[in-house]
Write a protein that holds these residues in place. Structure first.
Motif, short mmCIF file in Angstrom:
data_model
loop_
_atom_site.label_atom_id
_atom_site.label_comp_id
_atom_site.label_asym_id
_atom_site.label_seq_id
_atom_site.Cartn_x
_atom_site.Cartn_y
_atom_site.Cartn_z
N GLN A 56 46.18 39.31 39.52
CA GLN A 56 45.49 39.43 40.80
C GLN A 56 45.17 38.08 41.42
O GLN A 56 45.29 37.89 42.63
CB GLN A 56 44.20 40.24 40.60
CG GLN A 56 43.47 40.57 41.89
CD GLN A 56 42.21 41.36 41.62
OE1 GLN A 56 41.16 40.78 41.35
NE2 GLN A 56 42.32 42.69 41.68
N GLN A 57 44.79 37.13 40.58
CA GLN A 57 44.34 35.84 41.13
C GLN A 57 44.51 34.74 40.08
O GLN A 57 44.31 34.95 38.89
CB GLN A 57 42.86 35.93 41.53
CG GLN A 57 42.31 34.65 42.14
CD GLN A 57 40.79 34.71 42.28
OE1 GLN A 57 40.08 34.81 41.29
NE2 GLN A 57 40.30 34.68 43.52
N GLY A 106 51.07 42.16 37.15
CA GLY A 106 49.70 42.59 37.43
C GLY A 106 48.67 41.49 37.48
O GLY A 106 47.51 41.71 37.13
N THR A 147 43.55 39.41 35.99
CA THR A 147 44.58 40.47 36.11
C THR A 147 44.03 41.64 36.91
O THR A 147 42.82 41.75 37.18
CB THR A 147 45.02 40.96 34.72
OG1 THR A 147 43.92 41.64 34.10
CG2 THR A 147 45.44 39.78 33.85
N GLU A 148 44.93 42.55 37.30
CA GLU A 148 44.52 43.74 38.06
C GLU A 148 43.63 44.65 37.24
O GLU A 148 42.84 45.42 37.79
CB GLU A 148 45.76 44.50 38.55
CG GLU A 148 46.54 43.71 39.60
CD GLU A 148 47.81 44.41 40.01
OE1 GLU A 148 48.16 45.42 39.35
OE2 GLU A 148 48.46 43.95 40.98
N SER A 149 43.73 44.55 35.92
CA SER A 149 42.86 45.35 35.06
C SER A 149 41.55 44.63 34.76
O SER A 149 40.80 45.04 33.88
CB SER A 149 43.58 45.68 33.74
OG SER A 149 43.94 44.48 33.07
N TYR A 184 53.55 31.42 41.67
CA TYR A 184 52.18 31.00 41.94
C TYR A 184 52.20 29.50 42.23
O TYR A 184 52.22 28.67 41.32
CB TYR A 184 51.28 31.33 40.75
CG TYR A 184 51.31 32.82 40.43
CD1 TYR A 184 50.52 33.72 41.15
CD2 TYR A 184 52.16 33.31 39.45
CE1 TYR A 184 50.57 35.08 40.88
CE2 TYR A 184 52.22 34.66 39.17
CZ TYR A 184 51.42 35.55 39.88
OH TYR A 184 51.47 36.89 39.62
#
Length: 555
Positions: free
Chosen positions: A491-492, A489, A538-540, A518
């Motif tokens: 994201q970046q 999860g 993170t996605e959260s 990555y």
């Protein structure tokens, strides 16, 4: 007596050794480009008026150049490169007005503060419609040739012989009941004469040799009054060379006066003065080596000088013990008394040798901490490998020195062939020292980065950068949880690079994720110390941040 003297000696040596470990001075020892305007591969909307290069240290004010060429190879710089007043670490050149859109290549050459030439190439672009592909920054340093190694070795060896023979007569021979006045045997006079002649040759040849290196010409072209005059007038090597010539002439005058004198009064002072003049020559050499380029030169110069003078006296005394001591006429003629005198001199040298060995080790550890930052650089650079070989030779010398120490204390057997093996190892070590003096230090290639940090939530962030030199590199980040499994999860991931050596702003690298790998390829614009800030989102929408400090090599 020997054992009583050793305790305070080793206490002081231990204090100095700890001080060296606590206060190593990091040093690059060769100039490298830290910033340029235009920067490498910069795309400019307007033509620049000039090219400006910023280096990590002051440059020699001679034998530098910047040539800027367009895609056809035509030069577009206007006039010669120059070092602006009050900015000794900056090199610049004006460009012709109104340069058209296109890809341009900057070729630069400079000489480090320690006399080592460096050069490089990088492109930039004017306009966005240019056809073709720009390259990346290229950096190159100087690799010493056989001529430099031979001339430097001649300088070191001749001074070692001079200092060792003088020390033998002034301080070692009196311990055996020999003459307390430095009355030389014919053999000793001959050795001193040969050593002095070799020293004169080494010093005289060092000027055209260094001029050829810095000017980038061959031996056939260096015999030029303009080049040699420029070298003498405005370079640090030229200034030190003039000092060396004066010292060599003074040393020759003292040596001649001492060897020809028939008066015992003042003879010891003459030889002591000759010895100090020789030591002064070694000190002058420390001001034109790697140590001279350090930000604060005094500790590096002192350690370089300590290393040179300790090895020189150690090696020279070995020559005297092997060639002069067995036939020394001033020792008692009676067999048993002569044997006692012989071993008394050996025992005196054992004390000296212990002190010299300690000085060599302390200064050697300091140099290693300064110029060899990682195990990788020790094993994968020419500087590191030659340093390892030199250490092996010094260990050989140490082994035989320990044998001689035991024999001196037990007064069992003469030194024999062991002293010549130790001597030969020392001669070979001086050859390697001559090579090391002009090789780029191992700090120019510290090797790939592989570091990790554990965050407060026990997540482990690992950063890998390869090959970790100025130019294009591969950046890879891995994020694992406490059980060493990849974190899901993400994201970046974004890296922010900030130079710790100078204010250059921040450079950001976004690393995309593909199959949880990555990885990205991007540029590090210059060698030196950098802070790499890793930002993970993170996605959260949780944000994790950590920092790594790295040292980037120049080649």
């Amino acid at each position: 007596m020997f054992k009583r003297n050793m305790k305070p000696l080793w206490v002081w040596m231990l204090v100095i050794f700890i001080g060296v470990l606590i206060h190593p001075a990091a040093s690059s020892a060769h100039a490298y480009l830290t910033k340029s305007s235009p920067s490498d591969n910069e795309v400019m909307t307007q033509a620049p008026a000039k090219v400006t290069l910023q280096f990590n240290e002051a440059l020699q004010p001679a034998f530098h150049s910047i040539i800027v060429m367009d895609s056809s190879g035509a030069e577009v710089n206007q006039g010669n490169s120059k070092i602006p007043a009050g900015q000794p670490a900056v090199l610049e050149v004006d460009l012709k007005a109104g340069l058209p859109d296109g890809i341009y290549t900057v070729q630069w050459k400079a000489v480090s503060g320690d006399g080592h030439p460096v050069n490089g190439t990088f492109p930039f672009q004017i306009g966005t419609s240019s056809q073709g592909t720009a390259g990346h920054i290229v950096y190159a340093g100087y690799t010493p040739g056989a001529d430099l190694i031979l001339i430097r070795w001649l300088f070191y060896v001749s001074l070692a012989f001079l200092l060792g023979i003088l020390c033998f007569y002034l301080y070692l021979l009196p311990a055996g009941g020999g003459s307390r006045l430095p009355v030389l045997s014919p053999r000793s006079r001959k050795l001193l004469g040969i050593s002095y002649a070799a020293l004169v040759i080494g010093v005289l040849l060092s000027l055209p040799m260094q001029t050829a290196i810095e000017a980038g010409v061959g031996w056939s072209e260096v015999w030029n009054a303009e080049l040699l005059g420029k070298m003498l007038r405005i370079t640090s090597f030229g200034h030190i060379w003039l000092v060396q010539v004066i010292l060599v002439l003074f040393l020759g005058a003292l040596l001649y006066a001492a060897t020809q004198s028939t008066e015992h009064k003042g003879l010891r002072a003459l030889y002591a003065g000759t010895l100090l003049t020789g030591v002064g020559l070694l000190l002058s050499k420390a001001f034109i080596g790697h140590a001279a380029s350090a930000e604060s030169i005094w500790m590096p110069v002192f350690m370089d000088f300590l290393h040179l003078v300790s090895v020189s006296i150690w090696l020279g005394c070995l020559l005297a013990l092997g060639l002069i001591l067995p036939r020394e006429a001033s020792l008692p003629e009676e067999s048993e008394l002569r044997k006692q005198s012989y071993f008394a001199v050996i025992e005196r040298f054992s004390l000296w040798g212990t002190t010299l060995v300690a000085a060599v080790l302390i200064s050697g550890v300091y140099a290693s901490l300064t110029y060899v930052p990682t195990w990788y650089s020790l094993l994968h650079t020419a500087y590191g490998r030659i340093l390892l070989l030199k250490c092996v030779l010094l260990l050989v010398m140490l082994g035989f020195a320990a044998v001689h120490l035991i024999r001196g204390q037990r007064r069992s057997k003469p030194l024999g062939a062991g002293v010549w093996i130790e001597f030969a190892a020392g001669i070979a070590a001086l050859v390697l020292a001559a090579a090391l003096s002009n090789l780029p230090p191992a700090s120019s290639n510290p090797g790939p980065v592989n570091v990790h940090q554990t965050l407060d939530n026990r997540t482990v962030v690992t950063l890998q950068i390869s090959p970790n030199i100025a130019g294009e590199n591969t950046f890879e980040v891995s994020v694992k949880d406490a059980s060493a499994k990849p974190v899901q999860g993400i994201q970046q991931i974004k890296l922010t690079l900030t130079s710790l050596d100078m204010d250059m702003g921040k450079y950001e690298i976004e690393i995309p994720g593909a199959d949880k790998t990555y990885k990205a390829r991007d540029l590090i614009s210059m060698a030196g110390r950098w802070n790499v800030h890793v930002h993970i989102l993170t996605e959260s929408l949780d944000a994790w941040d950590t920092d790594f400090q790295i040292t980037v090599g120049s080649s």
